[in-house]
Design an enzyme around this catalytic site. Structure first.
Site, PDB file in Angstrom:
ATOM      1  N   GLU A 202      58.669   9.956  51.118  1.00  0.00           N
ATOM      2  CA  GLU A 202      58.464  11.015  49.884  1.00  0.00           C
ATOM      3  C   GLU A 202      58.583  12.481  50.784  1.00  0.00           C
ATOM      4  O   GLU A 202      58.831  13.430  50.134  1.00  0.00           O
ATOM      5  CB  GLU A 202      56.847  10.872  49.395  1.00  0.00           C
TER       6      GLU A 202
ATOM      7  N   ALA B 245      59.819   5.567  42.831  1.00  0.00           N
ATOM      8  CA  ALA B 245      59.704   6.359  41.525  1.00  0.00           C
ATOM      9  C   ALA B 245      60.861   6.813  41.386  1.00  0.00           C
ATOM     10  O   ALA B 245      61.641   7.243  42.160  1.00  0.00           O
ATOM     11  CB  ALA B 245      58.408   7.042  41.521  1.00  0.00           C
TER      12      ALA B 245
ATOM     13  N   GLU C 187      54.692   1.263  47.486  1.00  0.00           N
ATOM     14  CA  GLU C 187      53.294   1.166  47.008  1.00  0.00           C
ATOM     15  C   GLU C 187      52.940   0.150  46.059  1.00  0.00           C
ATOM     16  O   GLU C 187      51.822  -0.453  46.086  1.00  0.00           O
ATOM     17  CB  GLU C 187      52.810   2.555  46.392  1.00  0.00           C
TER      18      GLU C 187
ATOM     19  N   GLY D 298      57.146   4.677  45.833  1.00  0.00           N
ATOM     20  CA  GLY D 298      56.377   3.861  45.027  1.00  0.00           C
ATOM     21  C   GLY D 298      56.676   2.531  44.907  1.00  0.00           C
ATOM     22  O   GLY D 298      55.945   1.677  44.559  1.00  0.00           O
TER      23      GLY D 298
HETATM   24  N1  DAK Z   1      65.016   7.476  42.066  1.00  0.00           N
HETATM   25  C1  DAK Z   1      66.310   7.635  41.280  1.00  0.00           C
HETATM   26  N2  DAK Z   1      67.348   7.524  41.503  1.00  0.00           N
HETATM   27  C2  DAK Z   1      67.624   6.552  42.602  1.00  0.00           C
HETATM   28  C3  DAK Z   1      66.677   6.417  43.550  1.00  0.00           C
HETATM   29  C4  DAK Z   1      65.304   7.018  43.156  1.00  0.00           C
HETATM   30  N3  DAK Z   1      64.063   6.858  43.938  1.00  0.00           N
HETATM   31  N4  DAK Z   1      67.071   5.932  44.730  1.00  0.00           N
HETATM   32  C5  DAK Z   1      68.320   5.475  44.357  1.00  0.00           C
HETATM   33  N5  DAK Z   1      68.657   6.158  42.893  1.00  0.00           N
HETATM   34  C6  DAK Z   1      69.868   5.917  42.827  1.00  0.00           C
HETATM   35  C7  DAK Z   1      70.936   6.950  43.262  1.00  0.00           C
HETATM   36  O1  DAK Z   1      70.788   8.297  42.708  1.00  0.00           O
HETATM   37  C8  DAK Z   1      72.294   6.331  42.994  1.00  0.00           C
HETATM   38  O2  DAK Z   1      72.741   6.815  41.415  1.00  0.00           O
HETATM   39  P1  DAK Z   1      74.039   7.303  41.082  1.00  0.00           P
HETATM   40  O3  DAK Z   1      74.229   8.517  42.032  1.00  0.00           O
HETATM   41  O4  DAK Z   1      74.837   6.303  41.670  1.00  0.00           O
HETATM   42  O5  DAK Z   1      73.907   7.583  39.707  1.00  0.00           O
HETATM   43  C9  DAK Z   1      71.864   4.937  43.071  1.00  0.00           C
HETATM   44  O6  DAK Z   1      70.659   4.763  42.981  1.00  0.00           O
HETATM   45  C10 DAK Z   1      72.415   4.253  44.425  1.00  0.00           C
HETATM   46  O7  DAK Z   1      71.939   4.961  45.325  1.00  0.00           O
HETATM   47  P2  DAK Z   1      72.694   5.616  46.641  1.00  0.00           P
HETATM   48  O8  DAK Z   1      74.029   5.968  46.360  1.00  0.00           O
HETATM   49  O9  DAK Z   1      71.645   6.726  47.377  1.00  0.00           O
HETATM   50  O10 DAK Z   1      72.797   4.430  47.653  1.00  0.00           O
HETATM   51  P3  DAK Z   1      72.505   4.471  49.385  1.00  0.00           P
HETATM   52  O11 DAK Z   1      72.994   3.068  49.647  1.00  0.00           O
HETATM   53  O12 DAK Z   1      73.616   5.515  49.737  1.00  0.00           O
HETATM   54  O13 DAK Z   1      71.189   4.921  49.742  1.00  0.00           O
HETATM   55  C11 DAK Z   1      68.748   4.898  49.852  1.00  0.00           C
HETATM   56  C12 DAK Z   1      70.103   4.064  49.473  1.00  0.00           C
HETATM   57  C13 DAK Z   1      67.591   3.893  48.995  1.00  0.00           C
HETATM   58  C14 DAK Z   1      68.758   5.246  51.208  1.00  0.00           C
HETATM   59  C15 DAK Z   1      68.979   6.144  48.877  1.00  0.00           C
HETATM   60  O14 DAK Z   1      69.056   5.951  47.527  1.00  0.00           O
HETATM   61  C16 DAK Z   1      67.500   7.081  48.837  1.00  0.00           C
HETATM   62  O15 DAK Z   1      67.211   7.595  49.956  1.00  0.00           O
HETATM   63  N6  DAK Z   1      66.860   6.848  47.625  1.00  0.00           N
HETATM   64  C17 DAK Z   1      65.601   7.679  47.553  1.00  0.00           C
HETATM   65  C18 DAK Z   1      64.347   7.095  48.242  1.00  0.00           C
HETATM   66  C19 DAK Z   1      63.022   7.719  48.222  1.00  0.00           C
HETATM   67  O16 DAK Z   1      62.993   8.901  48.449  1.00  0.00           O
HETATM   68  N7  DAK Z   1      62.055   7.017  47.492  1.00  0.00           N
HETATM   69  C20 DAK Z   1      60.912   7.831  47.291  1.00  0.00           C
HETATM   70  C21 DAK Z   1      60.721   8.401  45.832  1.00  0.00           C
HETATM   71  S1  DAK Z   1      59.410   9.369  45.353  1.00  0.00           S
HETATM   72  C22 DAK Z   1      53.200   8.231  41.000  1.00  0.00           C
HETATM   73  C23 DAK Z   1      53.096   7.370  41.764  1.00  0.00           C
HETATM   74  C24 DAK Z   1      54.037   7.074  42.899  1.00  0.00           C
HETATM   75  C25 DAK Z   1      55.303   7.995  42.864  1.00  0.00           C
HETATM   76  C26 DAK Z   1      55.263   8.897  42.215  1.00  0.00           C
HETATM   77  C27 DAK Z   1      54.098   9.214  41.173  1.00  0.00           C
HETATM   78  N8  DAK Z   1      51.926   8.510  39.978  1.00  0.00           N
HETATM   79  C28 DAK Z   1      50.872   7.606  39.993  1.00  0.00           C
HETATM   80  C29 DAK Z   1      52.134   9.403  39.125  1.00  0.00           C
HETATM   81  C30 DAK Z   1      56.139   7.833  43.959  1.00  0.00           C
HETATM   82  C31 DAK Z   1      57.161   8.560  44.261  1.00  0.00           C
HETATM   83  C32 DAK Z   1      58.350   8.220  44.985  1.00  0.00           C
HETATM   84  O17 DAK Z   1      58.549   6.791  45.152  1.00  0.00           O
END
Ligand code: DAK
Length: 258
Positions: free
Chosen positions: A132, A66, A112, A109
């Site tokens: 997360e 997400a 998921e 997400g």
């Molecule tokens: N959200 C927003 N932006 C993201 C992102 C994310 N999840 N993942 C990556 N990006 C963006 C980065 O911010 C970056 O943007 P800029 O800084 O260039 O503007 C761009 O994508 C490239 O990412 P990186 O520079 O970080 O790229 P790397 O190759 O260095 O790293 C990575 C890739 C995938 C390891 C890293 O980006 C990362 O750790 N990303 C986050 C992964 C994460 O934590 N995912 C879980 C998010 S929480 C709900 C249902 C579900 C959910 C919520 C609510 N409801 C039913 C209400 C789910 C929650 C989640 O998924």
């Protein structure tokens, strides 16, 4: 219909193809993207010419979760809002079989969403994770439930508590993924599987999906009862008569979806 964050295409093989298309954000699932995805899923589900839906991203990311930037300042009240949850849940209303074609990051997400599909075809570069915990939250759309029921408690705990990622091969070994293919051909592999499903009797395919998904949600007794009712219902369809007549007459069946 023109969308901003997804691309859609109806293929001649009866497949509705949806590409998540925010490549610069690794296809992070923003509220707007989720709204568009929901609309596209409902439109394909209502189209009698679509027998299977494929959701994909790009080589680098199916979806990295997400959109963290859109959630960063949210309050508990914001997260409780029904419209926020509803946009994620649309996928569970879709009767048409759905395949996720996953390459690269499939996190949070994103994982998921893939698990909410009926099958997953992965590229060799796919990485599945529920990271997360690193953000001070836990999965909120099935990452503790669907994942645990699929791969078991031990590994699910390690992923959800420790942020462990699964490679495509591991994900296949633990039953999360149907097929693993090279990056160059994973989408083709998914589309081949989708074409096979799109060619089945449409009502039987929809009820088959429902019956198998019931196995994850109902008790065995309820599941068996529901399966029997769905099985019996199909004897009210023209396709059941056609399918059995075609077998007896040694010819291919002509499905009508009736
Ligand atoms: N959200 C927003 N932006 C993201 C992102 C994310 N999840 N993942 C990556 N990006 C963006 C980065 O911010 C970056 O943007 P800029 O800084 O260039 O503007 C761009 O994508 C490239 O990412 P990186 O520079 O970080 O790229 P790397 O190759 O260095 O790293 C990575 C890739 C995938 C390891 C890293 O980006 C990362 O750790 N990303 C986050 C992964 C994460 O934590 N995912 C879980 C998010 S929480 C709900 C249902 C579900 C959910 C919520 C609510 N409801 C039913 C209400 C789910 C929650 C989640 O998924």
């Amino acid at each position: 219909m023109a969308y901003e964050y997804i691309l859609t295409e109806k293929l001649a093989t009866g497949i509705g193809l949806i590409r998540l298309n925010r490549p610069r954000a690794l296809n992070a699932l923003s509220p707007d993207l989720m709204d568009e995805l929901g609309e596209a899923l409902l439109a394909f589900d209502a189209d009698a010419g679509v027998g299977c839906i494929v959701i994909t991203g790009n080589e680098r990311a199916f979806a990295a979760g997400a959109d963290i930037k859109a959630m960063a300042t949210a309050s508990m009240a914001d997260m409780l809002k029904q419209d926020l949850i509803a946009r994620w849940e649309t996928i569970h209303r879709i009767k048409t079989p759905i395949i996720a074609a996953v390459s690269g990051y499939c996190l949070g997400g994103g994982c998921e969403l893939a698990m909410s599909c009926d099958m997953i075809v992965a590229s060799e570069s796919a990485q599945f994770g529920q990271p997360e915990i690193n953000l001070g939250i836990i999965p909120g759309f099935g990452g503790t439930q669907r994942l645990t029921r699929t791969i078991g408690k031990a590994l699910a705990m390690e992923m959800v508590l420790g942020g462990r990622m699964l490679s495509a091969d591991e994900a296949q070994r633990f039953g999360l993924v149907n097929h693993v293919a090279p990056v160059e051909t994973y989408l083709e592999t998914a589309l081949k599987l989708a074409a096979k499903i799109a060619g089945q009797a449409p009502l039987a395919a929809r009820l088959a999906k429902e019956a198998v998904n019931n196995a994850l949600e109902l008790s065995l007794r309820q599941g068996l009862q529901s399966e029997r009712q769905l099985f019996q219902m199909l004897f009210a369809t023209e396709d059941q008569k056609e399918g059995m007549a075609a077998f007896i007459e040694k010819r291919p069946a002509q499905w009508k979806g009736k």
